[in-house]
Design a protein around this motif. Structure first.
Motif, PDB file in Angstrom:
ATOM      1  N   ALA A 180     -83.008 -94.197   1.042  1.00 46.23           N
ATOM      2  CA  ALA A 180     -82.953 -94.365   2.497  1.00 46.23           C
ATOM      3  C   ALA A 180     -83.724 -95.603   2.947  1.00 46.23           C
ATOM      4  CB  ALA A 180     -83.502 -93.119   3.186  1.00 46.23           C
ATOM      5  N   SER A 181     -84.850 -95.879   2.284  1.00 47.51           N
ATOM      6  CA  SER A 181     -85.666 -97.022   2.678  1.00 47.51           C
ATOM      7  C   SER A 181     -85.037 -98.347   2.263  1.00 47.51           C
ATOM      8  CB  SER A 181     -87.066 -96.905   2.059  1.00 47.51           C
ATOM      9  OG  SER A 181     -86.990 -96.914   0.645  1.00 47.51           O
ATOM     10  N   GLY A 182     -84.178 -98.305   1.243  1.00 48.76           N
ATOM     11  CA  GLY A 182     -83.610 -99.543   0.736  1.00 48.76           C
ATOM     12  C   GLY A 182     -82.228 -99.874   1.246  1.00 48.76           C
ATOM     13  N   ARG A 183     -81.623 -98.996   2.029  1.00 45.04           N
ATOM     14  CA  ARG A 183     -80.254 -99.245   2.450  1.00 45.04           C
ATOM     15  C   ARG A 183     -80.203-100.080   3.733  1.00 45.04           C
ATOM     16  NH1 ARG A 183     -79.219 -92.916   3.820  1.00 45.04           N
ATOM     17  NH2 ARG A 183     -80.344 -92.793   5.777  1.00 45.04           N
ATOM     18  N   PHE A 184     -79.045-100.675   3.967  1.00 44.32           N
ATOM     19  CA  PHE A 184     -78.843-101.435   5.202  1.00 44.32           C
ATOM     20  C   PHE A 184     -78.533-100.464   6.329  1.00 44.32           C
ATOM     21  CE2 PHE A 184     -75.950-103.213   8.340  1.00 44.32           C
ATOM     22  CZ  PHE A 184     -76.668-104.326   8.763  1.00 44.32           C
ATOM     23  N   HIS A 185     -79.294-100.583   7.403  1.00 44.31           N
ATOM     24  CA  HIS A 185     -79.042 -99.779   8.597  1.00 44.31           C
ATOM     25  C   HIS A 185     -78.545-100.696   9.705  1.00 44.31           C
ATOM     26  CE1 HIS A 185     -81.070 -96.118   7.203  1.00 44.31           C
ATOM     27  NE2 HIS A 185     -82.006 -96.884   6.714  1.00 44.31           N
ATOM     28  N   ALA A 186     -77.346-100.463  10.193  1.00 39.59           N
ATOM     29  CA  ALA A 186     -76.956-101.146  11.423  1.00 39.59           C
ATOM     30  C   ALA A 186     -77.900-100.633  12.519  1.00 39.59           C
ATOM     31  CB  ALA A 186     -75.506-100.833  11.781  1.00 39.59           C
ATOM     32  N   PRO A 187     -78.487-101.492  13.313  1.00 40.07           N
ATOM     33  CA  PRO A 187     -79.463-101.037  14.314  1.00 40.07           C
ATOM     34  C   PRO A 187     -78.830-100.148  15.384  1.00 40.07           C
ATOM     35  CG  PRO A 187     -78.876-103.333  14.683  1.00 40.07           C
ATOM     36  CD  PRO A 187     -78.264-102.949  13.373  1.00 40.07           C
ATOM     37  N   VAL A 188     -79.627 -99.205  15.845  1.00 38.30           N
ATOM     38  CA  VAL A 188     -79.200 -98.372  16.974  1.00 38.30           C
ATOM     39  C   VAL A 188     -79.612 -99.113  18.242  1.00 38.30           C
ATOM     40  CG1 VAL A 188     -79.398 -96.132  18.099  1.00 38.30           C
ATOM     41  CG2 VAL A 188     -79.583 -96.286  15.608  1.00 38.30           C
ATOM     42  N   THR A 189     -78.636 -99.652  18.952  1.00 35.82           N
ATOM     43  CA  THR A 189     -78.940-100.464  20.133  1.00 35.82           C
ATOM     44  C   THR A 189     -78.538 -99.747  21.413  1.00 35.82           C
ATOM     45  OG1 THR A 189     -76.784-101.576  20.109  1.00 35.82           O
ATOM     46  CG2 THR A 189     -78.542-102.561  18.784  1.00 35.82           C
ATOM     47  N   ASN A 190     -79.229-100.087  22.465  1.00 38.41           N
ATOM     48  CA  ASN A 190     -78.933 -99.470  23.760  1.00 38.41           C
ATOM     49  C   ASN A 190     -77.544 -99.834  24.258  1.00 38.41           C
ATOM     50  OD1 ASN A 190     -81.432 -98.182  23.997  1.00 38.41           O
ATOM     51  ND2 ASN A 190     -82.393-100.014  24.879  1.00 38.41           N
TER      52      ASN A 190
END
Length: 267
Positions: A180-190
């Motif tokens: 989980a710490s190493g994966r790419f996360h698309a940001p959660v944006t407003n």
């Protein structure tokens, strides 16, 4: 004679657990990492290899063959996670993800096959994921990369049958690792139309990993497969309901199964 095992991504998580367990059982184990110097205290040698770089793949395999003279088992374990609404994940990140999770394992397989064919024996174990059997919301790219590797294995098995080279898939469910710490996360944006459902799903995914099984369970499963005369095409390792979800997909109407996924993620 002890079998020689090469594990990509063997420096941490599932790969490390598999390597340590097999070494205890008397195997000659080598792991790989893009930065092997960081793992000088590993219980088995860590060789330099970046699955995205064919030159390092070839160099690693040749180094191992020079040292041991053979490769009996390849465990394609190196992989990364990726999350996000498919619409919002940059195309460059999607391609990078497939370079690691699909094209990378393919390059390593190509590198070891000549040696295995020459010795008329070998076993290749591709670590995929239960997520590769279904299109999961906000993990669609990950599901696609692991599903592609599953299908590749099915075809490869048939092509390799005349050379006494075996290949199989092992699909783990959730395990307590650092993926989980190493994966790419698309940001959660407003501004995102997916802000609420993606944010909630992301929290749920992280909880599943944190409460996942001990990677030693995977290590024991791999050991059993290596000692199986004729490995199956597919293996699933994880919680009962995770494995049962694949069965349900085959027996339930598509829309009923889709509804189960939606309810599970509370979408």
């Amino acid at each position: 004679m002890s079998k020689v095992v090469l594990i990509t991504g063997g420096s941490s998580g599932i790969g490390k657990s598999i390597g340590e367990f097999l070494k205890e059982k008397g195997y000659i184990v080598y792991g790989t990492s893009r930065s092997p110097e960081r793992y000088s205290k590993s219980k088995f040698p860590i060789l330099k290899l970046d699955v995205r770089d064919p030159l390092t793949v070839s160099a690693c395999v040749q180094l191992l063959l020079k040292a041991e003279g053979r490769i009996d088992v390849l465990i394609n374990n190196a992989g990364v996670g990726i999350t996000g609404p498919i619409e919002e994940i940059p195309t460059a990140e999607i391609k990078s993800h497939f370079d690691t999770n699909f094209f990378g394992p393919l390059e390593v397989i190509k590198a070891v096959l000549p040696a295995m064919r020459a010795q008329q024996s070998g076993l290749i174990i591709n670590i995929t994921s239960i997520a590769g059997y279904m299109g999961l919301p906000y993990r669609g790219i990950y599901s696609a990369s692991k599903g592609a590797l599953e299908l590749l294995t099915e075809a490869y098995r048939i092509e390799l049958k005349d050379f006494n080279i075996k290949m199989t898939n092992v699909a783990p469910g959730d395990f307590a690792t650092n993926i989980a710490s190493g994966r790419f996360h698309a940001p959660v944006t407003n501004e995102s139309p997916y802000k609420i459902p993606y944010g909630n799903t992301l929290k749920l995914m992280d909880e599943h990993v944190d409460s996942g099984k001990d990677p030693l369970v995977m290590a024991k499963a791999i050991y059993k497969i290596i000692n199986t005369k004729s490995p199956k095409i597919h293996y699933k390792v994880g919680e009962f309901m995770q494995k049962f979800s694949i069965v349900l997909k085959h027996v339930l109407p598509d829309r009923v199964y889709e509804k189960l996924i939606i309810n599970h993620y509370k979408l």
